[in-house]
Design a protein around this motif. Sequence first.
Motif, PDB file in Angstrom:
ATOM      1  N   CYS A 180      21.957  -8.541  32.760  1.00 25.34           N
ATOM      2  CA  CYS A 180      21.638  -7.924  31.468  1.00 25.34           C
ATOM      3  C   CYS A 180      22.858  -7.923  30.549  1.00 25.34           C
ATOM      4  O   CYS A 180      22.758  -8.251  29.360  1.00 25.34           O
ATOM      5  CB  CYS A 180      21.145  -6.493  31.678  1.00 25.34           C
ATOM      6  N   PHE A 181      24.019  -7.550  31.090  1.00 25.57           N
ATOM      7  CA  PHE A 181      25.235  -7.525  30.273  1.00 25.57           C
ATOM      8  C   PHE A 181      25.522  -8.905  29.688  1.00 25.57           C
ATOM      9  O   PHE A 181      25.926  -9.028  28.525  1.00 25.57           O
ATOM     10  CB  PHE A 181      26.434  -7.064  31.106  1.00 25.57           C
ATOM     11  N   GLN A 182      25.337  -9.942  30.489  1.00 23.62           N
ATOM     12  CA  GLN A 182      25.576 -11.309  30.013  1.00 23.62           C
ATOM     13  C   GLN A 182      24.654 -11.651  28.847  1.00 23.62           C
ATOM     14  O   GLN A 182      25.077 -12.269  27.873  1.00 23.62           O
ATOM     15  CB  GLN A 182      25.381 -12.303  31.155  1.00 23.62           C
ATOM     16  N   LYS A 183      23.396 -11.239  28.955  1.00 19.44           N
ATOM     17  CA  LYS A 183      22.439 -11.520  27.878  1.00 19.44           C
ATOM     18  C   LYS A 183      22.745 -10.705  26.630  1.00 19.44           C
ATOM     19  O   LYS A 183      22.615 -11.196  25.501  1.00 19.44           O
ATOM     20  CB  LYS A 183      21.014 -11.240  28.353  1.00 19.44           C
ATOM     21  N   PHE A 184      23.172  -9.454  26.813  1.00 18.33           N
ATOM     22  CA  PHE A 184      23.451  -8.601  25.659  1.00 18.33           C
ATOM     23  C   PHE A 184      24.675  -9.081  24.876  1.00 18.33           C
ATOM     24  O   PHE A 184      24.878  -8.661  23.733  1.00 18.33           O
ATOM     25  CB  PHE A 184      23.649  -7.144  26.108  1.00 18.33           C
ATOM     26  N   GLN A 185      25.481  -9.940  25.463  1.00 19.13           N
ATOM     27  CA  GLN A 185      26.628 -10.501  24.739  1.00 19.13           C
ATOM     28  C   GLN A 185      26.183 -11.322  23.542  1.00 19.13           C
ATOM     29  O   GLN A 185      26.973 -11.587  22.627  1.00 19.13           O
ATOM     30  CB  GLN A 185      27.475 -11.361  25.680  1.00 19.13           C
ATOM     31  N   GLU A 186      24.921 -11.728  23.518  1.00 10.93           N
ATOM     32  CA  GLU A 186      24.377 -12.486  22.391  1.00 10.93           C
ATOM     33  C   GLU A 186      24.204 -11.610  21.156  1.00 10.93           C
ATOM     34  O   GLU A 186      23.917 -12.107  20.070  1.00 10.93           O
ATOM     35  CB  GLU A 186      23.022 -13.092  22.767  1.00 10.93           C
ATOM     36  N   SER A 187      24.394 -10.295  21.303  1.00 13.71           N
ATOM     37  CA  SER A 187      24.112  -9.351  20.221  1.00 13.71           C
ATOM     38  C   SER A 187      25.362  -8.959  19.449  1.00 13.71           C
ATOM     39  O   SER A 187      25.537  -7.805  19.085  1.00 13.71           O
ATOM     40  CB  SER A 187      23.457  -8.090  20.798  1.00 13.71           C
ATOM     41  N   LYS A 188      26.237  -9.909  19.190  1.00 16.95           N
ATOM     42  CA  LYS A 188      27.505  -9.606  18.517  1.00 16.95           C
ATOM     43  C   LYS A 188      27.312  -9.101  17.091  1.00 16.95           C
ATOM     44  O   LYS A 188      28.172  -8.416  16.546  1.00 16.95           O
ATOM     45  CB  LYS A 188      28.383 -10.851  18.507  1.00 16.95           C
ATOM     46  N   ASP A 189      26.174  -9.445  16.463  1.00 17.24           N
ATOM     47  CA  ASP A 189      25.946  -9.040  15.082  1.00 17.24           C
ATOM     48  C   ASP A 189      25.298  -7.667  14.958  1.00 17.24           C
ATOM     49  O   ASP A 189      25.018  -7.210  13.854  1.00 17.24           O
ATOM     50  CB  ASP A 189      25.048 -10.068  14.375  1.00 17.24           C
ATOM     51  N   LEU A 190      25.036  -7.013  16.074  1.00 17.93           N
ATOM     52  CA  LEU A 190      24.397  -5.702  16.032  1.00 17.93           C
ATOM     53  C   LEU A 190      25.431  -4.639  15.666  1.00 17.93           C
ATOM     54  O   LEU A 190      26.340  -4.339  16.421  1.00 17.93           O
ATOM     55  CB  LEU A 190      23.773  -5.373  17.390  1.00 17.93           C
ATOM     56  N   ALA A 191      25.262  -4.085  14.481  1.00 11.40           N
ATOM     57  CA  ALA A 191      26.204  -3.078  13.990  1.00 11.40           C
ATOM     58  C   ALA A 191      26.019  -1.767  14.749  1.00 11.40           C
ATOM     59  O   ALA A 191      24.938  -1.487  15.265  1.00 11.40           O
ATOM     60  CB  ALA A 191      25.970  -2.848  12.495  1.00 11.40           C
ATOM     61  N   PRO A 192      27.087  -0.954  14.836  1.00  7.31           N
ATOM     62  CA  PRO A 192      26.974   0.336  15.532  1.00  7.31           C
ATOM     63  C   PRO A 192      25.916   1.218  14.866  1.00  7.31           C
ATOM     64  O   PRO A 192      25.920   1.417  13.656  1.00  7.31           O
ATOM     65  CB  PRO A 192      28.370   0.939  15.359  1.00  7.31           C
ATOM     66  N   VAL A 193      24.987   1.710  15.647  1.00  9.78           N
ATOM     67  CA  VAL A 193      23.919   2.578  15.157  1.00  9.78           C
ATOM     68  C   VAL A 193      23.854   3.792  16.070  1.00  9.78           C
ATOM     69  O   VAL A 193      23.886   3.655  17.290  1.00  9.78           O
ATOM     70  CB  VAL A 193      22.550   1.847  15.170  1.00  9.78           C
ATOM     71  N   LYS A 194      23.758   4.975  15.493  1.00 12.25           N
ATOM     72  CA  LYS A 194      23.727   6.190  16.295  1.00 12.25           C
ATOM     73  C   LYS A 194      22.328   6.494  16.821  1.00 12.25           C
ATOM     74  O   LYS A 194      22.174   7.046  17.903  1.00 12.25           O
ATOM     75  CB  LYS A 194      24.236   7.375  15.462  1.00 12.25           C
ATOM     76  N   HIS A 195      21.315   6.148  16.031  1.00 15.94           N
ATOM     77  CA  HIS A 195      19.945   6.509  16.401  1.00 15.94           C
ATOM     78  C   HIS A 195      19.233   5.324  17.043  1.00 15.94           C
ATOM     79  O   HIS A 195      18.911   4.349  16.374  1.00 15.94           O
ATOM     80  CB  HIS A 195      19.175   6.964  15.151  1.00 15.94           C
ATOM     81  N   TRP A 196      19.015   5.401  18.347  1.00 15.95           N
ATOM     82  CA  TRP A 196      18.303   4.363  19.091  1.00 15.95           C
ATOM     83  C   TRP A 196      16.973   4.909  19.578  1.00 15.95           C
ATOM     84  O   TRP A 196      16.894   6.025  20.106  1.00 15.95           O
ATOM     85  CB  TRP A 196      19.125   3.887  20.286  1.00 15.95           C
ATOM     86  N   ILE A 197      15.933   4.114  19.422  1.00 14.61           N
ATOM     87  CA  ILE A 197      14.587   4.475  19.854  1.00 14.61           C
ATOM     88  C   ILE A 197      14.108   3.428  20.846  1.00 14.61           C
ATOM     89  O   ILE A 197      14.286   2.228  20.624  1.00 14.61           O
ATOM     90  CB  ILE A 197      13.616   4.538  18.655  1.00 14.61           C
ATOM     91  N   CYS A 198      13.503   3.878  21.933  1.00 25.35           N
ATOM     92  CA  CYS A 198      13.005   2.949  22.947  1.00 25.35           C
ATOM     93  C   CYS A 198      11.487   3.073  23.045  1.00 25.35           C
ATOM     94  O   CYS A 198      10.955   4.183  23.145  1.00 25.35           O
ATOM     95  CB  CYS A 198      13.650   3.237  24.300  1.00 25.35           C
ATOM     96  N   VAL A 199      10.791   1.934  23.005  1.00 24.75           N
ATOM     97  CA  VAL A 199       9.337   1.921  23.081  1.00 24.75           C
ATOM     98  C   VAL A 199       8.902   1.055  24.263  1.00 24.75           C
ATOM     99  O   VAL A 199       9.695   0.325  24.850  1.00 24.75           O
ATOM    100  CB  VAL A 199       8.709   1.388  21.777  1.00 24.75           C
ATOM    101  N   GLY A 200       7.624   1.125  24.587  1.00 23.84           N
ATOM    102  CA  GLY A 200       7.091   0.314  25.675  1.00 23.84           C
ATOM    103  C   GLY A 200       6.846   1.128  26.933  1.00 23.84           C
ATOM    104  O   GLY A 200       7.264   2.288  27.057  1.00 23.84           O
ATOM    105  N   GLY A 201       6.166   0.509  27.905  1.00 24.94           N
ATOM    106  CA  GLY A 201       5.748   1.207  29.115  1.00 24.94           C
ATOM    107  C   GLY A 201       6.866   1.740  29.978  1.00 24.94           C
ATOM    108  O   GLY A 201       6.741   2.812  30.573  1.00 24.94           O
ATOM    109  N   THR A 202       7.983   1.014  30.048  1.00 23.52           N
ATOM    110  CA  THR A 202       9.107   1.515  30.852  1.00 23.52           C
ATOM    111  C   THR A 202       9.678   2.788  30.239  1.00 23.52           C
ATOM    112  O   THR A 202       9.944   3.770  30.934  1.00 23.52           O
ATOM    113  CB  THR A 202      10.207   0.455  30.973  1.00 23.52           C
ATOM    114  N   ALA A 203       9.866   2.766  28.919  1.00 23.53           N
ATOM    115  CA  ALA A 203      10.444   3.928  28.239  1.00 23.53           C
ATOM    116  C   ALA A 203       9.545   5.150  28.353  1.00 23.53           C
ATOM    117  O   ALA A 203      10.007   6.258  28.660  1.00 23.53           O
ATOM    118  CB  ALA A 203      10.690   3.598  26.774  1.00 23.53           C
TER     119      ALA A 203
END
Length: 300
Positions: A180-203
């Motif tokens: 997962c960490f290796q894949k998340f490295q693709e997210s370099k353009d994701l700016a710091p955000v304080k409010h995160w929301i998780c959706v879907g069956g796992t969440a």
Amino acid sequence: MIRAVIDIGTNSVRLLAAERLPGGEWKTIRKGINSSRLGEGMTTHAGLTEAACRRTLEAVARFAEEAKEAGASEIRAYGTEILRASPQGEAFAKMAEEKTGIPVTILSGDMEAFYSYLGAVGLSSSVAAVTDVGGGSTEVCMGFGPAIGYRHSFPIGCVRCSGLFDTTTARGIGELKKYCFQKFQESKDLAPVKHWICVGGTATSIASMLQELETYDPAKVQDYVVPQEDVTRLLKRLYQMSYEDRCHVKGLRADRADIIVAGVAIIDSLMEYFALSEMTVSDRGLTEGLLDADTVKPQV
């Protein structure tokens, strides 16, 4: 007007039928879920099995009839990662259309990310990042109302990762998290955000398990705040349990018992990678966002 959305996912098929109120809001009339597991046996190269296709086609047809019974004048079906990734995806969509008479649109990863975001956040003026952990992929979308700053679909999902990793040992969990960490490295353009929301069956399962809900309650799941340490503790508890014991965990549907460990590990990895101390769970997600797919498009 009553509109219905059928979401064909890797793990389950979902139905949402809703009526548009005079103010433009949607009132839910009927919801349904069928864990048909179209992505059964899913790996990087595996195709769709005949049994999984049959189960899923039956689920789509059943929900189409339920939507009509609910009075829906518009019924739309959408395919997600499993239909994007499988070489048989287009053929399955065509079979579903022929069986039900309902057109099936295969969403791109970016569009799936946006409509999950729209379903959770709406057109509010707050800055938020929404992540949707599904069966075959995980979408992340960050924006300010309809203005989108970042969206991406990662090939990480609870069904996919359950097939790729041993989710019953600490070593297997470690390998999954490293992936997962290796894949998340693709997210370099994701700016710091304080409010995160998780959706879907796992969440929603995490929120239900942490509250030990005997029966799923959308009101108690919506806006439930999950600290990262609780996710980490839950992950350790679940992977050390037998499948049979997980089937009896309060707040967890038995049909998720075999894939929930991978799903929780993905969320734990995401929170660790992005240094999130907590995350808010939303009962609203992709299907709610798709109700407005004809009128609301992302403003990049």
